[in-house]
Design a protein around this motif. Sequence first.
Motif, short mmCIF file in Angstrom:
data_model
loop_
_atom_site.label_atom_id
_atom_site.label_comp_id
_atom_site.label_asym_id
_atom_site.label_seq_id
_atom_site.Cartn_x
_atom_site.Cartn_y
_atom_site.Cartn_z
N THR A 187 12.76 1.26 6.47
CA THR A 187 11.35 0.68 5.83
C THR A 187 11.77 -0.23 4.98
O THR A 187 10.85 -0.90 4.43
CB THR A 187 10.70 1.69 5.32
N LEU A 189 13.22 -3.57 2.91
CA LEU A 189 13.29 -5.12 3.14
C LEU A 189 14.56 -5.72 3.67
O LEU A 189 14.50 -6.28 4.65
CB LEU A 189 12.64 -5.97 2.12
N LEU A 192 15.78 -4.76 7.14
CA LEU A 192 14.82 -5.10 8.12
C LEU A 192 15.00 -6.72 8.27
O LEU A 192 14.75 -7.09 9.54
CB LEU A 192 13.36 -4.78 7.74
N1 UFG Z 1 8.24 -5.55 2.59
C1 UFG Z 1 7.84 -6.46 3.33
N2 UFG Z 1 8.28 -6.41 4.52
C2 UFG Z 1 8.92 -5.29 5.35
C3 UFG Z 1 9.50 -4.27 4.32
C4 UFG Z 1 9.23 -4.54 2.93
O1 UFG Z 1 7.18 -7.56 2.98
O2 UFG Z 1 9.18 -5.18 6.40
C5 UFG Z 1 8.18 -5.61 1.09
C6 UFG Z 1 7.39 -4.61 0.55
O3 UFG Z 1 5.92 -4.66 0.72
C7 UFG Z 1 7.91 -4.75 -0.94
C8 UFG Z 1 9.21 -5.39 -0.86
O4 UFG Z 1 9.28 -5.89 0.28
O5 UFG Z 1 7.12 -5.54 -1.86
C9 UFG Z 1 10.41 -4.25 -1.14
O6 UFG Z 1 10.24 -3.37 -0.36
P1 UFG Z 1 11.06 -1.87 -0.10
O7 UFG Z 1 10.48 -1.13 1.09
O8 UFG Z 1 12.29 -2.35 0.39
O9 UFG Z 1 11.32 -1.16 -1.24
P2 UFG Z 1 10.19 -0.62 -2.41
O10 UFG Z 1 10.14 -1.60 -3.40
O11 UFG Z 1 8.94 -0.24 -1.75
O12 UFG Z 1 10.95 0.73 -2.65
C10 UFG Z 1 11.77 0.88 -3.55
C11 UFG Z 1 12.49 2.24 -2.94
C12 UFG Z 1 11.46 3.45 -3.05
C13 UFG Z 1 10.92 3.60 -4.38
C14 UFG Z 1 10.36 2.13 -4.86
C15 UFG Z 1 9.89 2.30 -6.06
O13 UFG Z 1 13.13 2.07 -1.82
O14 UFG Z 1 12.29 4.64 -2.85
O15 UFG Z 1 11.08 1.37 -4.65
O16 UFG Z 1 8.56 1.76 -6.00
F1 UFG Z 1 10.10 4.68 -4.44
#
Ligand code: UFG
Length: 328
Positions: A187, A189, A192
């Motif tokens: 999942t 960024l 991916l």
């Molecule tokens: N994003 C996209 N496209 C994708 C995947 C992600 O635009 O295909 C964006 C998300 O919306 C976000 C950014 O890229 O804005 C980063 O997303 P990630 O999923 O890589 O990471 P997160 O910031 O959502 O999550 C991380 C940790 C989690 C934790 C969180 C705290 O992976 O375990 O930070 O907010 F909970």
Amino acid sequence: MAVLVTGGAGYIGSHTVAELLAAGEQVIIVDTLGQGHREALLGGKLYVGDIRDADFMDGVFKENEIDAVIHFAANSLVGESMQNPAKYYHNNVYGTLCLLEKMNEYGVKNIVFSSTAATYGEPDSVPIQETNRTEPTNAYGETKLAMEKMMRWFDTAHGMKYVSLRYFNAAGAHESGKIGEDHSPETHLIPLILQVPLGQRQHISVFGDDYATPDGTCIRDYIHVTDLADAHILAMNKLRSGGDSGVYNLGSGNGFSVKEVIDVARAVTGHPIPAVIEPRRAGDPAILIASSEKARRELGWKPAREHLPAIIESAWKWHQAHPNGYRS
Ligand code: UFG
């Protein structure tokens, strides 16, 4: 004496095991291998089982002279936690309760805990300091906050010292090229994005370009996984030498938007990486940037791999060599 690493076969856990081994530590790993990978362990002694299984954990504590625990074992998908909070309370909160009770029973007084920026929720100010309000916006963050609080009361009651490390966005792979990120489902960024130049995905989806940020996409603070791993060792040694309990943010202090991360990946891979704007993903805060001044000051933490191009290069090296993760 030995260090017990729960969830040591996972992404951040396995990089921490690698750094512990390099520091000459005796390492015991407990992992269900539900999400972790046996191949991610560069050494140490692996016990396959669940921290909630009291008989299994008795064996681990009886067979080894453990003086410190680094606790990663948990579920960590924000989206899943919103669909199935019970799973998160059971594995994360109840699992930690079982672990702390066993540590207490066997007189183990030091624990370093894998926490998250998700404990803050939508921040009231950035860069986020440890004193910011903690109001998680998802069940995952709520369970991690509950686990931190549980540790505080075990400290009060039993003198069990803890350091809770609140990570921002872990990224990159080990310098050796032998271990890296392999989640299923993926999942995050950066992995991916890299699936596009690997030919596994046509484009990267950008989840929202209408946030209140300069280019409209979410800003995050990316930190190399080996720098995170090093912080666990500093924290453990602080506790071993009589240091007090505490909570620390771990990030680089630099924010990059989703569009900027894609641009860096284009430069690193030499691939055009098409991007498609899609609706916002539920629960994403607009901006998460850490202040890690406290970790630098009190733990002596000095992240050595702070530049995003170098972080993405290390991830790219791993994914090119292991396009199907540990299966290849
Ligand atoms: N994003 C996209 N496209 C994708 C995947 C992600 O635009 O295909 C964006 C998300 O919306 C976000 C950014 O890229 O804005 C980063 O997303 P990630 O999923 O890589 O990471 P997160 O910031 O959502 O999550 C991380 C940790 C989690 C934790 C969180 C705290 O992976 O375990 O930070 O907010 F909970």
